[in-house]
Design a protein around this motif. Sequence first.
Motif, short mmCIF file in Angstrom:
data_model
loop_
_atom_site.label_atom_id
_atom_site.label_comp_id
_atom_site.label_asym_id
_atom_site.label_seq_id
_atom_site.Cartn_x
_atom_site.Cartn_y
_atom_site.Cartn_z
N VAL A 20 0.81 -1.22 0.00
CA VAL A 20 0.00 0.00 0.00
C VAL A 20 0.84 1.27 0.00
CG1 VAL A 20 -2.01 -1.10 1.05
CG2 VAL A 20 -0.30 -0.02 2.51
N LEU A 21 2.16 1.16 0.11
CA LEU A 21 3.02 2.35 0.13
C LEU A 21 2.83 3.22 -1.11
CD1 LEU A 21 6.57 1.47 1.48
CD2 LEU A 21 5.07 3.29 2.24
N GLU A 22 2.75 2.61 -2.26
CA GLU A 22 2.59 3.38 -3.49
C GLU A 22 1.30 4.19 -3.46
OE1 GLU A 22 3.84 2.79 -8.11
OE2 GLU A 22 3.23 1.03 -6.97
N PHE A 25 1.74 7.27 -1.39
CA PHE A 25 2.45 8.33 -2.11
C PHE A 25 1.54 9.05 -3.09
CE2 PHE A 25 6.09 6.87 0.01
CZ PHE A 25 7.05 7.85 -0.12
N GLU A 26 0.61 8.35 -3.68
CA GLU A 26 -0.37 9.01 -4.56
C GLU A 26 -1.22 10.00 -3.76
OE1 GLU A 26 -0.88 9.36 -7.80
OE2 GLU A 26 1.01 8.29 -7.92
N ILE A 27 -1.61 9.60 -2.55
CA ILE A 27 -2.39 10.49 -1.69
C ILE A 27 -1.55 11.71 -1.29
CG2 ILE A 27 -3.48 10.69 0.59
CD1 ILE A 27 -4.29 7.69 0.21
N LEU A 28 -0.27 11.50 -0.95
CA LEU A 28 0.61 12.62 -0.63
C LEU A 28 0.70 13.60 -1.79
CD1 LEU A 28 3.57 10.85 1.22
CD2 LEU A 28 2.02 12.56 2.19
N ARG A 29 0.84 13.09 -3.01
CA ARG A 29 0.95 13.95 -4.19
C ARG A 29 -0.33 14.76 -4.40
NH1 ARG A 29 3.15 9.08 -6.46
NH2 ARG A 29 5.41 9.21 -6.36
N GLN A 30 -1.49 14.12 -4.14
CA GLN A 30 -2.77 14.82 -4.30
C GLN A 30 -2.96 15.88 -3.23
OE1 GLN A 30 -5.71 11.72 -4.21
NE2 GLN A 30 -5.07 10.86 -6.18
N VAL A 38 8.86 10.84 -4.29
CA VAL A 38 9.34 9.85 -5.26
C VAL A 38 9.21 8.47 -4.63
CG1 VAL A 38 11.30 9.08 -6.64
CG2 VAL A 38 11.01 11.52 -6.16
N PHE A 39 8.64 7.55 -5.36
CA PHE A 39 8.51 6.17 -4.89
C PHE A 39 9.02 5.26 -6.00
CE2 PHE A 39 6.29 2.14 -4.38
CZ PHE A 39 6.49 1.89 -3.03
N GLU A 40 10.03 4.44 -5.71
CA GLU A 40 10.61 3.56 -6.72
C GLU A 40 10.47 2.10 -6.31
OE1 GLU A 40 14.64 4.60 -7.64
OE2 GLU A 40 14.06 6.48 -8.57
N THR A 41 10.24 1.27 -7.31
CA THR A 41 10.16 -0.17 -7.09
C THR A 41 11.19 -0.89 -7.94
OG1 THR A 41 8.46 -0.39 -8.80
CG2 THR A 41 7.69 -0.11 -6.53
N LYS A 42 11.44 -2.13 -7.57
CA LYS A 42 12.34 -3.00 -8.35
C LYS A 42 11.49 -3.92 -9.21
CE LYS A 42 16.13 -3.51 -5.03
NZ LYS A 42 16.87 -4.47 -4.23
N ASN A 43 12.15 -4.87 -9.82
CA ASN A 43 11.47 -5.83 -10.66
C ASN A 43 10.39 -6.58 -9.88
OD1 ASN A 43 13.20 -5.20 -12.76
ND2 ASN A 43 14.68 -6.73 -12.13
N PRO A 44 9.24 -6.83 -10.52
CA PRO A 44 8.19 -7.59 -9.85
C PRO A 44 8.67 -9.00 -9.48
CG PRO A 44 7.37 -6.58 -11.86
CD PRO A 44 8.87 -6.41 -11.85
N ARG A 45 8.15 -9.52 -8.37
CA ARG A 45 8.45 -10.89 -7.97
C ARG A 45 7.26 -11.46 -7.23
NH1 ARG A 45 12.68 -10.71 -2.99
NH2 ARG A 45 11.84 -12.76 -2.67
N ARG A 54 4.32 -9.13 -7.88
CA ARG A 54 4.06 -7.77 -7.41
C ARG A 54 5.35 -6.96 -7.43
NH1 ARG A 54 -0.78 -7.29 -3.55
NH2 ARG A 54 -1.84 -9.24 -3.87
N LYS A 55 5.18 -5.65 -7.51
CA LYS A 55 6.34 -4.77 -7.47
C LYS A 55 7.05 -4.92 -6.14
CE LYS A 55 4.12 -1.23 -10.27
NZ LYS A 55 3.59 0.13 -10.24
N GLN A 56 8.36 -4.79 -6.17
CA GLN A 56 9.16 -4.88 -4.95
C GLN A 56 9.64 -3.48 -4.57
OE1 GLN A 56 12.59 -7.37 -5.35
NE2 GLN A 56 13.21 -7.10 -3.23
N PHE A 57 9.39 -3.06 -3.33
CA PHE A 57 9.79 -1.76 -2.85
C PHE A 57 11.31 -1.60 -2.98
CE2 PHE A 57 11.65 0.54 0.79
CZ PHE A 57 11.20 1.81 0.49
N TYR A 58 11.75 -0.40 -3.43
CA TYR A 58 13.17 -0.12 -3.54
C TYR A 58 13.56 1.05 -2.65
CZ TYR A 58 17.70 0.76 -5.74
OH TYR A 58 19.04 0.98 -5.97
#
Length: 170
Positions: A20-22, A25-30, A38-45, A54-58
């Motif tokens: 739910v972190l992503e 971040f969308e709520i923060l931007r709004q 900025v929210f970055e993820t790694k390759n899904p696993r 699912r996306k992996q938090f980076y």
Amino acid sequence: NIVISKTGGAVEKQIGQYFVLESYFEILRQQDPSGHFVFETKNPRQWMHDATPRKQFYRYYVAMSCMKHAWSQGSLRIMASDGIFTTTGVFKHVILLAVTFDGNNQLVLVAFDCGDGEDENNWVWFLNVLKVDFPAMRVFIADFDKGIQSNNFRTILRNMRVPLCRCFRH
């Protein structure tokens, strides 16, 4: 499964928070369109019992508009930064903080970041994002961690014409 049974499901609960972190971040931007998030993820696993990759938090970066405003309204343009290791929970991360002093000589948080380690990659990334939000920085104070000692980190500061000062409390 052994880890899940021994931790009483704590691992699954913590993994759920990452999913739910992503959205946070969308709520923060709004809610704070002048802030920088900025929210970055790694390759899904694939995770645990879930067959869907699912996306992996980076890592992430936060500079709320009130933090940026505090910087622009009378800070001394001196930025100090350090990393803090998270010690609770199953997943370990490092939180990088950037602070300044206001006109009353009070410590003010201006930005923070969370990543997978206090290394050159994360420090350089953090500094590159900081320089976008706080271009008027005059001095950068930090301990001499491995990431900060790197040539890449020093080159960025040199190009900004910002001296790197060593924190003597470490």
